[in-house]
Design a protein around this motif. Sequence first.
Motif, PDB file in Angstrom:
ATOM      1  N   ALA A   1      29.793  55.448  46.292  1.00 28.75           N
ATOM      2  CA  ALA A   1      29.512  54.908  47.625  1.00 28.75           C
ATOM      3  C   ALA A   1      28.520  53.749  47.549  1.00 28.75           C
ATOM      4  CB  ALA A   1      28.968  56.008  48.526  1.00 28.75           C
ATOM      5  N   GLU A   2      27.470  53.931  46.776  1.00 25.37           N
ATOM      6  CA  GLU A   2      26.464  52.868  46.635  1.00 25.37           C
ATOM      7  C   GLU A   2      27.083  51.596  46.048  1.00 25.37           C
ATOM      8  OE1 GLU A   2      22.076  52.087  44.535  1.00 25.37           O
ATOM      9  OE2 GLU A   2      23.226  53.890  44.070  1.00 25.37           O
ATOM     10  N   THR A   3      27.932  51.763  45.041  1.00 23.47           N
ATOM     11  CA  THR A   3      28.588  50.614  44.421  1.00 23.47           C
ATOM     12  C   THR A   3      29.484  49.897  45.423  1.00 23.47           C
ATOM     13  OG1 THR A   3      28.568  51.693  42.259  1.00 23.47           O
ATOM     14  CG2 THR A   3      30.137  49.896  42.560  1.00 23.47           C
ATOM     15  N   LEU A   4      30.263  50.677  46.178  1.00 22.38           N
ATOM     16  CA  LEU A   4      31.158  50.070  47.166  1.00 22.38           C
ATOM     17  C   LEU A   4      30.378  49.368  48.267  1.00 22.38           C
ATOM     18  CD1 LEU A   4      33.977  49.596  48.312  1.00 22.38           C
ATOM     19  CD2 LEU A   4      33.857  51.878  49.372  1.00 22.38           C
ATOM     20  N   ILE A   5      29.326  49.985  48.756  1.00 18.14           N
ATOM     21  CA  ILE A   5      28.513  49.371  49.813  1.00 18.14           C
ATOM     22  C   ILE A   5      27.869  48.079  49.312  1.00 18.14           C
ATOM     23  CG2 ILE A   5      26.432  49.671  51.225  1.00 18.14           C
ATOM     24  CD1 ILE A   5      27.263  52.720  51.303  1.00 18.14           C
ATOM     25  N   ASN A   6      27.398  48.082  48.083  1.00 14.79           N
ATOM     26  CA  ASN A   6      26.826  46.854  47.511  1.00 14.79           C
ATOM     27  C   ASN A   6      27.864  45.731  47.459  1.00 14.79           C
ATOM     28  OD1 ASN A   6      24.322  48.013  47.120  1.00 14.79           O
ATOM     29  ND2 ASN A   6      24.699  48.567  44.990  1.00 14.79           N
ATOM     30  N   ALA A   7      29.086  46.085  47.090  1.00 13.57           N
ATOM     31  CA  ALA A   7      30.149  45.074  47.034  1.00 13.57           C
ATOM     32  C   ALA A   7      30.505  44.576  48.430  1.00 13.57           C
ATOM     33  CB  ALA A   7      31.382  45.655  46.344  1.00 13.57           C
ATOM     34  N   LEU A   8      30.568  45.485  49.398  1.00 10.32           N
ATOM     35  CA  LEU A   8      30.942  45.112  50.769  1.00 10.32           C
ATOM     36  C   LEU A   8      29.877  44.280  51.463  1.00 10.32           C
ATOM     37  CD1 LEU A   8      32.520  48.493  51.953  1.00 10.32           C
ATOM     38  CD2 LEU A   8      33.732  46.371  51.416  1.00 10.32           C
ATOM     39  N   THR A   9      28.655  44.335  50.973  1.00 12.55           N
ATOM     40  CA  THR A   9      27.570  43.564  51.590  1.00 12.55           C
ATOM     41  C   THR A   9      27.140  42.373  50.731  1.00 12.55           C
ATOM     42  OG1 THR A   9      25.967  45.124  50.633  1.00 12.55           O
ATOM     43  CG2 THR A   9      26.677  45.527  52.896  1.00 12.55           C
ATOM     44  N   ASP A  10      27.834  42.145  49.645  1.00 14.59           N
ATOM     45  CA  ASP A  10      27.553  41.010  48.765  1.00 14.59           C
ATOM     46  C   ASP A  10      28.176  39.753  49.370  1.00 14.59           C
ATOM     47  OD1 ASP A  10      27.462  39.061  46.754  1.00 14.59           O
ATOM     48  OD2 ASP A  10      27.919  40.482  45.146  1.00 14.59           O
ATOM     49  N   GLU A  11      27.354  38.776  49.707  1.00 18.29           N
ATOM     50  CA  GLU A  11      27.854  37.567  50.377  1.00 18.29           C
ATOM     51  C   GLU A  11      28.714  36.701  49.467  1.00 18.29           C
ATOM     52  OE1 GLU A  11      27.612  36.841  53.688  1.00 18.29           O
ATOM     53  OE2 GLU A  11      26.845  38.881  53.738  1.00 18.29           O
ATOM     54  N   ASN A  12      28.687  36.941  48.188  1.00 24.22           N
ATOM     55  CA  ASN A  12      29.530  36.175  47.265  1.00 24.22           C
ATOM     56  C   ASN A  12      30.953  36.727  47.176  1.00 24.22           C
ATOM     57  OD1 ASN A  12      27.494  34.310  46.298  1.00 24.22           O
ATOM     58  ND2 ASN A  12      26.578  36.067  45.252  1.00 24.22           N
ATOM     59  N   VAL A  13      31.132  37.955  47.596  1.00 23.43           N
ATOM     60  CA  VAL A  13      32.438  38.605  47.466  1.00 23.43           C
ATOM     61  C   VAL A  13      33.332  38.242  48.642  1.00 23.43           C
ATOM     62  CG1 VAL A  13      33.647  40.828  47.380  1.00 23.43           C
ATOM     63  CG2 VAL A  13      31.488  40.528  46.147  1.00 23.43           C
ATOM     64  N   LYS A  14      34.540  37.786  48.333  1.00 26.52           N
ATOM     65  CA  LYS A  14      35.553  37.524  49.349  1.00 26.52           C
ATOM     66  C   LYS A  14      36.781  38.416  49.146  1.00 26.52           C
ATOM     67  CE  LYS A  14      33.008  34.278  51.051  1.00 26.52           C
ATOM     68  NZ  LYS A  14      32.206  34.577  52.272  1.00 26.52           N
ATOM     69  N   TYR A  15      37.097  38.680  47.868  1.00 33.71           N
ATOM     70  CA  TYR A  15      38.274  39.490  47.531  1.00 33.71           C
ATOM     71  C   TYR A  15      37.838  40.644  46.638  1.00 33.71           C
ATOM     72  CZ  TYR A  15      40.926  35.566  49.343  1.00 33.71           C
ATOM     73  OH  TYR A  15      41.427  34.570  50.152  1.00 33.71           O
ATOM     74  N   LEU A  16      38.068  41.856  47.115  1.00 30.40           N
ATOM     75  CA  LEU A  16      37.686  43.061  46.391  1.00 30.40           C
ATOM     76  C   LEU A  16      38.970  43.807  46.034  1.00 30.40           C
ATOM     77  CD1 LEU A  16      35.016  44.412  45.547  1.00 30.40           C
ATOM     78  CD2 LEU A  16      35.076  45.698  47.691  1.00 30.40           C
ATOM     79  N   TRP A  17      39.336  43.752  44.749  1.00 33.45           N
ATOM     80  CA  TRP A  17      40.632  44.273  44.300  1.00 33.45           C
ATOM     81  C   TRP A  17      40.408  45.578  43.540  1.00 33.45           C
ATOM     82  CZ3 TRP A  17      44.637  40.034  44.046  1.00 33.45           C
ATOM     83  CH2 TRP A  17      45.935  40.579  44.063  1.00 33.45           C
ATOM     84  N   PHE A  18      41.089  46.642  43.978  1.00 32.85           N
ATOM     85  CA  PHE A  18      40.891  47.962  43.387  1.00 32.85           C
ATOM     86  C   PHE A  18      41.731  48.109  42.124  1.00 32.85           C
ATOM     87  CE2 PHE A  18      39.163  48.361  47.505  1.00 32.85           C
ATOM     88  CZ  PHE A  18      38.167  49.324  47.405  1.00 32.85           C
ATOM     89  N   VAL A  19      41.097  48.641  41.088  1.00 33.29           N
ATOM     90  CA  VAL A  19      41.760  48.809  39.798  1.00 33.29           C
ATOM     91  C   VAL A  19      42.827  49.885  39.886  1.00 33.29           C
ATOM     92  CG1 VAL A  19      41.426  49.567  37.403  1.00 33.29           C
ATOM     93  CG2 VAL A  19      39.829  47.949  38.450  1.00 33.29           C
ATOM     94  N   ARG A  20      42.505  50.997  40.536  1.00 32.21           N
ATOM     95  CA  ARG A  20      43.496  52.070  40.694  1.00 32.21           C
ATOM     96  C   ARG A  20      43.128  52.938  41.886  1.00 32.21           C
ATOM     97  NH1 ARG A  20      43.926  57.174  36.954  1.00 32.21           N
ATOM     98  NH2 ARG A  20      45.141  57.645  38.817  1.00 32.21           N
ATOM     99  N   GLY A  21      44.058  53.858  42.231  1.00 32.11           N
ATOM    100  CA  GLY A  21      43.809  54.802  43.313  1.00 32.11           C
ATOM    101  C   GLY A  21      43.478  56.155  42.720  1.00 32.11           C
ATOM    102  N   GLY A  22      44.305  57.152  43.075  1.00 30.44           N
ATOM    103  CA  GLY A  22      44.063  58.496  42.562  1.00 30.44           C
ATOM    104  C   GLY A  22      43.581  59.425  43.651  1.00 30.44           C
ATOM    105  N   SER A  23      42.289  59.744  43.628  1.00 33.68           N
ATOM    106  CA  SER A  23      41.700  60.620  44.642  1.00 33.68           C
ATOM    107  C   SER A  23      40.184  60.437  44.648  1.00 33.68           C
ATOM    108  CB  SER A  23      42.054  62.093  44.367  1.00 33.68           C
ATOM    109  OG  SER A  23      41.641  62.461  43.064  1.00 33.68           O
ATOM    110  N   GLY A  24      39.559  60.856  45.743  1.00 38.33           N
ATOM    111  CA  GLY A  24      38.100  60.815  45.821  1.00 38.33           C
ATOM    112  C   GLY A  24      37.517  59.850  46.831  1.00 38.33           C
ATOM    113  N   ALA A  25      38.307  58.891  47.330  1.00 36.85           N
ATOM    114  CA  ALA A  25      37.751  57.884  48.246  1.00 36.85           C
ATOM    115  C   ALA A  25      37.310  58.494  49.567  1.00 36.85           C
ATOM    116  CB  ALA A  25      38.779  56.781  48.487  1.00 36.85           C
ATOM    117  N   LEU A  26      38.004  59.521  50.020  1.00 38.26           N
ATOM    118  CA  LEU A  26      37.647  60.154  51.288  1.00 38.26           C
ATOM    119  C   LEU A  26      36.228  60.720  51.249  1.00 38.26           C
ATOM    120  CD1 LEU A  26      38.909  60.945  54.085  1.00 38.26           C
ATOM    121  CD2 LEU A  26      39.375  63.175  53.069  1.00 38.26           C
ATOM    122  N   ASN A  27      35.764  61.132  50.074  1.00 38.71           N
ATOM    123  CA  ASN A  27      34.425  61.716  49.940  1.00 38.71           C
ATOM    124  C   ASN A  27      33.309  60.741  50.304  1.00 38.71           C
ATOM    125  OD1 ASN A  27      36.205  63.451  48.679  1.00 38.71           O
ATOM    126  ND2 ASN A  27      34.973  63.764  46.842  1.00 38.71           N
TER     127      ASN A  27
END
Length: 352
Positions: A98-124
């Motif tokens: 969660a901390e990693t994702l929040i940091n990416a979502l609030t990083d002003e340099n990031v425009k495109y955030l591409w996920f490497v894979r899915g699987g399970s666990g994101a709902l948590n």
Amino acid sequence: MKYPLIAFLLSLAGLSSSTVGAAAPNTLYLIANNQATLESETTAKPKIYLISSSSQYDENTIGEIKAVFQQQGYSVDSRYLDQQPTPLGYVNTDEVRAETLINALTDENVKYLWFVRGGSGALNLYPYLYRNRDKIAAASPKILIGFSDVTALHHFINNVIKWPSIHGILASFNSEMYEVDKTEQISMYSGIQQVFRTITNGMTYTGIEPLNVSARAGGQGTLNGGNLTLVQSLFSTRYEKNYADKVMLMEDTGVTYKQLDRTLHQLEYKKNFHPKAVIFGQFYSINANKIEKDLYRYVLQEFANRVDYPVYYYPEFGHGKTNQPFILGQQMQILCNEHYRYCSLTQPPVKR
């Protein structure tokens, strides 16, 4: 010669010096202009930030992913890949993911955030994301790209933060990666450039099959959804949102046709599920034969016969060999013609 530099440029372009003369300055301008255009196209391509917020990934693929994107002219940043697998096989603990994702979502340099894979666990990650929703919403918009377990994150981004996102290929599963390793067939016919064409130009898909009478009228609404298991996991939770103005995408993998039938009956019985429409993607296995495909289609058709909202079938997205991109959190329109069996689906470019 009067224009030695021009002669040199012309020789590089495969032209003879006899073409130089009064037209040479214009020729030089064209060469320089074309070079500038090429440079502009190269520099205009955005940086891709890789991230993984669900199941652990194969570390050996990251170098291959970077090489594939770089061959397409994109620079790649992997600073948000932070993998320390847990006993459940997630890339990290819920808190760290969660901390990693929040940091990416609030990083002003990031425009495109591409996920490497899915699987399970994101709902948590929902409690962490909700606690930080104001901070995320205050940041510059990001375009999240991925599908499968990423559906949970699309739901949050589309409905809470109000950013559009792309339901489409993962960074590890696409046509370019298939050329590197022929063993993984998921999204093998869908590539990186198609995603960016959709973002920039929008898209129109034909071959959208209406499954009930109300679907023949077409319609429009805001596109939401993705993986049916993840959509279902939000039912009756405090994170579930209203469906009234939504067109719901739904696809899944690893469910039998009987399991799908049970889930769709739950959907039918659900008190607050009244979307503008539902578009079903691929549910059968990646190498299914005609009998298997027909069984899944039968289940979808029976569901369509029982509900009063439009239901469509378009098995060109999901966990199959083709995974067409869609813009979630944005308006779409379906148009049908009484003279044709299939309808068309159109979306404008991503609003920037």
